[in-house]
Design a protein around this motif. Structure first.
Motif, PDB file in Angstrom:
ATOM      1  N   LEU A 167       0.850  -1.190   0.000  1.00 35.14           N
ATOM      2  CA  LEU A 167       0.000   0.000   0.000  1.00 35.14           C
ATOM      3  C   LEU A 167       0.886   1.239   0.000  1.00 35.14           C
ATOM      4  N   PRO A 168       0.562   2.241  -0.826  1.00 33.69           N
ATOM      5  CA  PRO A 168       1.376   3.462  -0.857  1.00 33.69           C
ATOM      6  C   PRO A 168       1.500   4.075   0.533  1.00 33.69           C
ATOM      7  N   TYR A 169       2.741   4.299   0.936  1.00 33.16           N
ATOM      8  CA  TYR A 169       3.044   4.687   2.307  1.00 33.16           C
ATOM      9  C   TYR A 169       3.679   6.071   2.383  1.00 33.16           C
ATOM     10  N   ASP A 170       4.522   6.398   1.422  1.00 27.70           N
ATOM     11  CA  ASP A 170       5.047   7.750   1.313  1.00 27.70           C
ATOM     12  C   ASP A 170       5.123   8.111  -0.166  1.00 27.70           C
ATOM     13  N   CYS A 171       5.322   9.388  -0.465  1.00 25.75           N
ATOM     14  CA  CYS A 171       5.182   9.804  -1.867  1.00 25.75           C
ATOM     15  C   CYS A 171       6.096  10.960  -2.246  1.00 25.75           C
ATOM     16  N   PRO A 172       7.366  10.982  -1.820  1.00 18.58           N
ATOM     17  CA  PRO A 172       8.232  12.091  -2.207  1.00 18.58           C
ATOM     18  C   PRO A 172       8.302  12.228  -3.730  1.00 18.58           C
ATOM     19  N   THR A 173       8.163  13.453  -4.192  1.00 15.54           N
ATOM     20  CA  THR A 173       8.115  13.741  -5.621  1.00 15.54           C
ATOM     21  C   THR A 173       8.932  15.001  -5.890  1.00 15.54           C
TER      22      THR A 173
END
Length: 484
Positions: A167-173
């Protein structure tokens, strides 16, 4: 789903931090062969595995810091104790690989980096659809569809488009971070001298970015350089360059969208030596030639520190640096999606997921599922966003739609990372997101690309030579295959 808070207590931040630290340092349970968790008859689906101890191995990330500082609500909700072990990513990957190969589950919960854990070891992770379908277990609020689609695919799937392993847990972009106060001060002069509107926006190009950087070099006393980059011979260099590679229409492999979003075991021949790849490398070399020379010694932390110190006027960097930007430069920083090239704007996504080891026993994996549901829930993602101990930005659409989160997009904001929401929401669109190849051999390929880019930046190779040599190395690595 009912509130995840159970028998709430007032706790000081010091107490919460002390609890998190104690759990992180506690001796791990579950080493070697062990019995399955006991399942009790309970009318409360959250209390079925009371008394179980789980171990979660994670990279030292903002969401894990926030959760470690506030685990008490989960234990009160479920009766389950969670030990959190945080490591540098390389050490984490080694421990996860050994644990999966052992057939045991010292770590039931795994921080699943898409490229170094998910792609090579997907068969060692549970397909979470199986647990989501069990009616006796708490369900994901909003289901899988509440997670941002590009992130669920990139962080949660591999090879097959339906299975969900994390499951997506973090999303640094990566986005454009710039001194809004300086762009305001010098905006008219910049526009007159350069012949275009310098304000970062959808029409901004990388060529304009380079021109703005050079202008600041020569005309602004407040900063030493117009731009800085994470161009150290390190994973950060690959991340920084990739934004231009995709923007210029290049990619690492054919059908890069599928290779990046879903992943492949065999991605085919490398495309870096194509005209678009070489053009991107030429532009990157030109950009670095006028950037802060220290860029070649900086990873993301280094360029972030330089930006906060007022050394550079702008940089591409991970959006979650906004929290520290707002502390050092309150009200002075602006955020936009990255400039576009001839093909598009491309914004490198670096998010990871959280999964469950397939070595876990049946009840143990159900207990681990409770933690996944809780730790990625809208309620906990909102709490992480507010956390003084860290906290990332949400991976769920519903959290961004909350009125208090929308209000926080404007200053003054109690959730400074949400100041980037307009920029990252654009960055996460299918046409703008940048996804590195999700292949089992990526770690070796990563080393190959940043090694050759580093040679290019110090003048030991031309852009064309660097791309051609990298493509040859990629092809040898991929041809060798994956023995994991």
């Amino acid at each position: 789903m009912r509130s995840l808070s159970r028998r709430p207590r007032r706790s000081t931040r010091r107490q919460l931090l002390g609890t998190g630290a104690g759990l992180a340092l506690a001796g791990l349970a579950g080493c070697g062969s062990h019995a399955d968790a006991k399942r009790t008859n309970s009318d409360d689906p959250w209390r079925q595995f009371e008394g179980t101890t789980l171990n979660f191995i994670s990279e030292n990330t903002a969401p894990t810091a926030a959760i470690a500082a506030n685990l008490r609500p989960f234990t009160e909700l479920t009766g389950i104790r969670v030990n959190i072990v945080t490591l540098e990513l390389t050490a984490l990957v080694q421990k996860v690989a050994l644990d999966l190969a052992s057939g045991q589950s010292q770590y039931q919960l795994v921080y699943a980096d898409p490229y170094q854990v998910l792609a090579p070891y997907a068969k060692g992770l549970v397909d979470l659809r199986e647990l989501a379908s069990e009616s006796s277990l708490p369900q994901l609020e909003g289901g899988f569809d509440d997670f941002i689609g590009t992130q669920l695919d990139a962080a949660g799937r591999f090879s097959e488009p339906d299975a969900v392993f994390a499951l997506p847990y973090d999303c640094p972009t990566m986005i454009w971070q710039y001194r809004a106060d300086l762009f305001e001060k010098y905006g008219d002069q910049l526009g007159n001298d350069l012949g275009f509107d310098p304000k970062p926006g959808d029409s901004s190009t990388w060529e304009q970015y380079a021109a703005i950087a050079s202008w600041f070099n020569d005309n602004a006393s407040e900063v030493e350089y117009g731009t800085g980059h994470q161009a150290k011979q390190h994973d950060s260099l690959m991340c920084d360059f990739s934004n231009l590679l995709w923007a210029y229409g290049g990619d690492y492999f054919e059908d890069g969208t599928t290779v990046g979003r879903i992943g492949k075991v065999d991605p085919g021949p490398c495309q870096l030596a194509d005209d678009a790849g070489i053009a991107a490398a030429e532009m990157y070399a030109s950009l670095l030639a006028s950037a802060d020379p220290a860029s070649r010694t900086w990873d993301w932390d280094g360029v972030g520190a330089a930006f906060r110190a007022g050394r550079i006027a702008m940089c591409p960097n991970w959006h979650e640096f906004a929290a520290s930007n707002e502390t050092a430069l309150p009200g002075k920083v602006g955020y936009a999606r990255l400039p576009k090239g001839p093909a598009r704007s491309a914004n490198h996504y670096g998010g990871c997921g959280i999964g469950i080891s397939a070595n876990t026993l049946p009840n143990e994996r159900r207990a681990a599922w409770l933690f996944l549901v809780w730790s990625t829930s809208p309620e906990i993602q909102l709490a992480n966003l507010k956390s003084k101990a860290g906290g990332g930005t949400p991976t769920r659409t519903s959290v961004y739609e909350l009125p208090e989160v929308r209000d926080a997009e404007q200053r003054p904001s109690a959730m400074p990372n949400i100041l980037t929401a307009p920029a990252v929401s654009e960055a996460w669109q299918d046409e703008n997101i940048g996804l590195r190849p999700k292949i089992p051999m990526w770690n070796e390929c990563d080393t190959a690309i940043y090694t050759q880019l580093s040679r290019m930046l110090v003048g030991d190779a031309t852009p064309a030579e660097a791309m051609r040599e990298t493509a040859k190395r990629f092809d040898r690595i991929v041809a060798r295959g994956w023995a994991g």
